[in-house]
Design an enzyme around this catalytic site. Structure first.
Site, PDB file in Angstrom:
ATOM      1  N   CYS A  40     -13.638 -46.950 -79.157  1.00 35.08           N
ATOM      2  CA  CYS A  40     -12.382 -46.276 -79.473  1.00 35.08           C
ATOM      3  C   CYS A  40     -12.625 -44.778 -79.651  1.00 35.08           C
ATOM      4  CB  CYS A  40     -11.803 -46.913 -80.732  1.00 35.08           C
ATOM      5  SG  CYS A  40     -10.594 -45.906 -81.579  1.00 35.08           S
ATOM      6  N   CYS A  43     -11.648 -43.046 -82.955  1.00 30.74           N
ATOM      7  CA  CYS A  43     -12.581 -43.341 -84.050  1.00 30.74           C
ATOM      8  C   CYS A  43     -13.726 -42.346 -84.042  1.00 30.74           C
ATOM      9  CB  CYS A  43     -13.129 -44.764 -83.925  1.00 30.74           C
ATOM     10  SG  CYS A  43     -11.840 -46.020 -83.961  1.00 30.74           S
TER      11      CYS A  43
END
Lengths: 121, 345
Positions: A40, A43
């Site tokens: 991700c 993130c």
């Protein structure tokens, strides 16, 4: 334990996760759980900021859960978007920030540091 | 009209990649490290404001519009005086060297700038943009076409450039479902509604929380109630949001200043679900634009999408002034429609 202060603690197993949760609950500290994934991008964008927050706020426990590693935990906590930050006090979810939103995360944490633990209802 | 103000009209770039290594394909471009992504955005001259991802893709709100990263597809949309096309070289480089991915398709679209004289190279003219694209893109993207799709007004044209290789790069499909992309550009917004996108001086809110309030107050949250919204309000005015719903994104950007007010809405969808009527109505209700253009990109326009768009717009008091079709080699078709209010303002 002191070595963990000021750091984001990664929970790689259910046991480690339960142990950290228990420790946080016992100490009445505010816990911030970062639900994250290796794939991700958002993130990765917020990770350095979170590490900085952890350094600045030794009174708050920062935990990190990889949603692929602890899939069941992520499911139980209904995490669908990454990153999701859950704020816990005395074992209860007191707030949630979905997405890599620096200011929002910082302000939400600040709000719950100063607020007394939820009174009995 | 102001002598010069903020350019709301975005430039939009969509790149598709392919690769042979299945371990890379699975998460593909999403694995690009943040430093590389930041280098790409630096070339464009914008930064990440907030971001969120789900199982299918990552969505970033930028200081100037939005970025979406899928495993083999990247969409960057930037407004103002950003230099969007400068992202192509670093993206091709990082995708190839870090991830083993090769570019197979490129689509560049934009409307007509309100302040064309303020644009830096290579955005100084469509001709310059096309020359830059032609020179930058690798030779394997052999099917190329540039087109300016006109409307009845000289100040509203749709600029499209496509380049595709001969590998059946499935740019208009998602898991076997045919996809359309809808890009709506609106100018001359209702000044009272545009005020919703101004912050109160000294409101002491974060851009995130002020954005969330705007999303709710304006009804943007009702366009697709299923979507998770990542929103941001700029200071003193302006708003951006990305909606994520499974593998689909939607995005809104608003420049509310009087004299050069602009708002855009963009989303992808499949023809199976009939939500376009609802979307059109909501979007028009939120902004009440004096002029609106809608562009649909898809592989097959026998679906009659544009008639549904026109009927939704007409039901909301707008009149269809033009409808243009064009086809692009190995890159589908584009339908471009323009609307204005019936009454002269």
């Amino acid at each position: 334990m002191a070595a963990e202060e000021g750091q984001v603690i990664s929970c790689h197993t259910i046991e480690a996760w339960n142990e950290q949760l228990q420790k946080g609950n016992d100490s009445n500290k505010l816990i911030v759980v970062d639900f994250t994934a290796s794939w991700c991008g958002p993130c990765r964008f917020i990770a350095p900021f979170l590490a900085e927050l952890a350094k600045k706020l030794p009174g708050v426990t920062f935990l990190k859960v990889d949603v692929d590693e602890l899939n069941q935990v992520a499911q139980d906590w209904a995490v669908e978007a990454m990153p999701t930050f859950m704020l816990l006090k005395e074992g209860k979810i007191v707030d949630k920030v979905v997405g890599a939103k620096k200011e929002e995360l910082q302000q939400t944490i600040a709000k719950h540091i100063s607020a007394p633990a939820a009174s009995t209802s | 009209m102001a002598v010069s103000g903020f350019e709301g009209f975005e430039k939009r770039l969509e790149l598709h990649f392919f690769g042979d290594d299945p371990t890379f394909i699975q998460m593909g471009l999403r694995k690009l490290d943040f430093d590389s992504l930041q280098q790409v955005l630096k070339a464009v001259q914008c930064t990440v404001v907030s971001a969120v991802g789900n199982a299918y893709f990552d969505a970033y709100v930028l200081s100037e519009s939005s970025l979406f990263v899928y495993p083999t597809k990247i969409i960057i949309k930037t407004c103002g005086t950003t230099q969007l096309l400068k992202s192509i070289c670093p993206l091709i480089y990082y995708a190839h060297h870090h991830l083993g991915l090769t570019l197979c398709s490129c689509r560049y679209t934009r409307g007509s700038f309100i302040f064309p004289m303020s644009q830096p190279f290579p955005h100084t003219s469509f001709k310059d943009e096309v020359t830059y694209l032609e020179e930058t893109l690798p030779a394997n993207l052999c099917y190329r076409k540039a087109s300016i799709m006109p409307s009845k007004s000289a100040s509203h044209s749709w600029h499209v450039f496509t380049a595709t290789d001969d590998s059946n790069c499935q740019t208009l499909y998602d898991n076997g479902h045919e996809l359309y992309t809808m890009e709506i550009c609106m100018t001359d917004l209702d000044p009272i509604l545009a005020r919703n996108f101004f912050r109160l001086p000294g409101d002491e809110k974060t851009g995130d929380s002020a954005g969330k309030e705007m999303t709710e107050l304006t009804g943007i949250c009702d366009i697709n109630p299923e979507a998770l919204i990542c929103d941001f309000a700029f200071d003193p005015c302006g708003y951006s949001m990305n909606g994520i719903d499974g593998h689909r994104y939607s995005t809104i950007h608003v420049t509310p200043e009087d004299g050069f007010s602009y708002a855009s809405f963009e989303c992808t969808g499949s023809f199976e679900d009939d939500v376009v009527y609802h979307i059109m109505r909501k979007v028009i209700q939120i902004f009440r634009p004096g002029t609106m253009s809608v562009s649909i990109t898809c592989s097959d326009y026998s679906h009659g999408m544009w008639t549904r768009i026109a009927s939704a717009a007409e039901a909301m008091g707008l009149k269809c002034r033009s409808c243009t079709l064009d086809e692009f080699p190995a890159a589908g078709g584009v339908v471009f429609q323009t609307f204005t209010t019936r009454r002269k303002k």
